[in-house]
Write a protein that holds these residues in place. Sequence first.
Motif, PDB file in Angstrom:
ATOM      1  N   ASP A   1       0.838  -1.207   0.000  1.00 53.59           N
ATOM      2  CA  ASP A   1       0.000   0.000   0.000  1.00 53.59           C
ATOM      3  C   ASP A   1       0.872   1.256   0.000  1.00 53.59           C
ATOM      4  O   ASP A   1       0.563   2.251  -0.670  1.00 53.59           O
ATOM      5  CB  ASP A   1      -0.919   0.004   1.216  1.00 53.59           C
ATOM      6  N   LEU A   2       1.958   1.198   0.762  1.00 54.47           N
ATOM      7  CA  LEU A   2       2.879   2.327   0.826  1.00 54.47           C
ATOM      8  C   LEU A   2       3.509   2.589  -0.540  1.00 54.47           C
ATOM      9  O   LEU A   2       3.584   3.737  -1.006  1.00 54.47           O
ATOM     10  CB  LEU A   2       3.959   2.030   1.871  1.00 54.47           C
ATOM     11  N   MET A   3       3.948   1.533  -1.201  1.00 55.12           N
ATOM     12  CA  MET A   3       4.616   1.676  -2.482  1.00 55.12           C
ATOM     13  C   MET A   3       3.673   2.178  -3.567  1.00 55.12           C
ATOM     14  O   MET A   3       4.087   2.892  -4.484  1.00 55.12           O
ATOM     15  CB  MET A   3       5.251   0.345  -2.882  1.00 55.12           C
ATOM     16  N   LEU A   4       2.413   1.818  -3.467  1.00 52.19           N
ATOM     17  CA  LEU A   4       1.439   2.261  -4.462  1.00 52.19           C
ATOM     18  C   LEU A   4       1.171   3.762  -4.385  1.00 52.19           C
ATOM     19  O   LEU A   4       0.620   4.342  -5.326  1.00 52.19           O
ATOM     20  CB  LEU A   4       0.124   1.488  -4.284  1.00 52.19           C
ATOM     21  N   LYS A   5       1.591   4.369  -3.292  1.00 45.92           N
ATOM     22  CA  LYS A   5       1.383   5.810  -3.113  1.00 45.92           C
ATOM     23  C   LYS A   5       2.604   6.636  -3.499  1.00 45.92           C
ATOM     24  O   LYS A   5       2.521   7.867  -3.586  1.00 45.92           O
ATOM     25  CB  LYS A   5       1.023   6.118  -1.657  1.00 45.92           C
ATOM     26  N   ILE A   6       3.731   5.973  -3.718  1.00 42.45           N
ATOM     27  CA  ILE A   6       4.963   6.715  -3.984  1.00 42.45           C
ATOM     28  C   ILE A   6       5.163   6.910  -5.478  1.00 42.45           C
ATOM     29  O   ILE A   6       4.497   6.290  -6.299  1.00 42.45           O
ATOM     30  CB  ILE A   6       6.187   5.982  -3.381  1.00 42.45           C
ATOM     31  N   GLU A   7       6.107   7.777  -5.825  1.00 39.96           N
ATOM     32  CA  GLU A   7       6.356   8.082  -7.217  1.00 39.96           C
ATOM     33  C   GLU A   7       7.635   7.434  -7.744  1.00 39.96           C
ATOM     34  O   GLU A   7       7.914   7.531  -8.936  1.00 39.96           O
ATOM     35  CB  GLU A   7       6.424   9.598  -7.413  1.00 39.96           C
ATOM     36  N   ILE A   8       8.404   6.787  -6.890  1.00 37.82           N
ATOM     37  CA  ILE A   8       9.621   6.143  -7.380  1.00 37.82           C
ATOM     38  C   ILE A   8       9.256   4.791  -7.998  1.00 37.82           C
ATOM     39  O   ILE A   8       8.253   4.177  -7.632  1.00 37.82           O
ATOM     40  CB  ILE A   8      10.662   5.960  -6.254  1.00 37.82           C
ATOM     41  N   PRO A   9      10.046   4.301  -8.936  1.00 39.59           N
ATOM     42  CA  PRO A   9       9.732   3.017  -9.579  1.00 39.59           C
ATOM     43  C   PRO A   9       9.896   1.838  -8.621  1.00 39.59           C
ATOM     44  O   PRO A   9      10.774   1.845  -7.752  1.00 39.59           O
ATOM     45  CB  PRO A   9      10.742   2.939 -10.734  1.00 39.59           C
ATOM     46  N   PHE A  10       9.036   0.843  -8.795  1.00 41.76           N
ATOM     47  CA  PHE A  10       9.144  -0.382  -8.013  1.00 41.76           C
ATOM     48  C   PHE A  10       8.593  -1.540  -8.827  1.00 41.76           C
ATOM     49  O   PHE A  10       7.917  -1.344  -9.843  1.00 41.76           O
ATOM     50  CB  PHE A  10       8.403  -0.265  -6.676  1.00 41.76           C
ATOM     51  N   GLU A  11       8.904  -2.738  -8.390  1.00 39.94           N
ATOM     52  CA  GLU A  11       8.379  -3.936  -9.034  1.00 39.94           C
ATOM     53  C   GLU A  11       7.870  -4.910  -7.984  1.00 39.94           C
ATOM     54  O   GLU A  11       8.317  -4.894  -6.831  1.00 39.94           O
ATOM     55  CB  GLU A  11       9.445  -4.616  -9.895  1.00 39.94           C
ATOM     56  N   VAL A  12       6.931  -5.737  -8.395  1.00 38.89           N
ATOM     57  CA  VAL A  12       6.421  -6.816  -7.552  1.00 38.89           C
ATOM     58  C   VAL A  12       6.818  -8.132  -8.228  1.00 38.89           C
ATOM     59  O   VAL A  12       6.688  -8.276  -9.448  1.00 38.89           O
ATOM     60  CB  VAL A  12       4.893  -6.737  -7.403  1.00 38.89           C
TER      61      VAL A  12
END
Length: 229
Positions: free
Chosen positions: A150-161
């Motif tokens: 949930d935290l990562m979905l709110k940020i603007e930096i790139p991420f992967e699952v």
Amino acid sequence: MKENVSKPIYGLTPFTLLDYPHKSACILWFAGCNMRCLYCYNPEIVLGKGSLSFEKILSFLHSRKNLLDAVVFSGGECVLHKNILTLIAKVKKMGFLVKIDTNGSLPDTMQQLLNQNLVDYIALDFKAPKSKFQSITQSDFYDSFEKTLDLMLKIEIPFEVRTTYHSDLLAEEDLREMVHFLENKNFAGNYYIQYFKNNVETLSKLERSNNRIDCEKLSTQTIKIILRE
């Protein structure tokens, strides 16, 4: 325990072009983990002790300035280390990009890292659907994982699952459930599946995995399954 604190890093991969998208990097493998995933192929890191101090790593990184783009913090579970914010801050000051590989079990620490702008890329392990999470990871961190997502979905930096697949542990229906879960979270983009490594030592003795996944069948309009063999 003192030795593990003063020398938190199990090992160093001095160069990789595979672990940080489109960047050259090194990997710091932190000893210790708070999960015991049955398929884990790094038992020596998860169960072992560190052998490298961060001072030695900083010396190495000084010699790689302007040669490497990034530093990957991995493990084990790197954010378990009590001084991880300080360590990453020093690396950032040297001009490196920072990638975190995490199981998502410490959302509060991840929040601090993000608040201090210490992370440039995150790889979050989605171990299993909630019904199988505890049996596969030997832990009860599913709710923490969800908070981190949930935290990562709110940020603007790139991420992967990403998810590691073993045919005896996860069925195709489980993967479909996991994709559906991500869709309900309004996650969109690539979802990476990596096959279990047959013929390597793992935390639990597993039979060979039948590594066959129909990526197109599991993909949706908003989520594309990408296979990493």
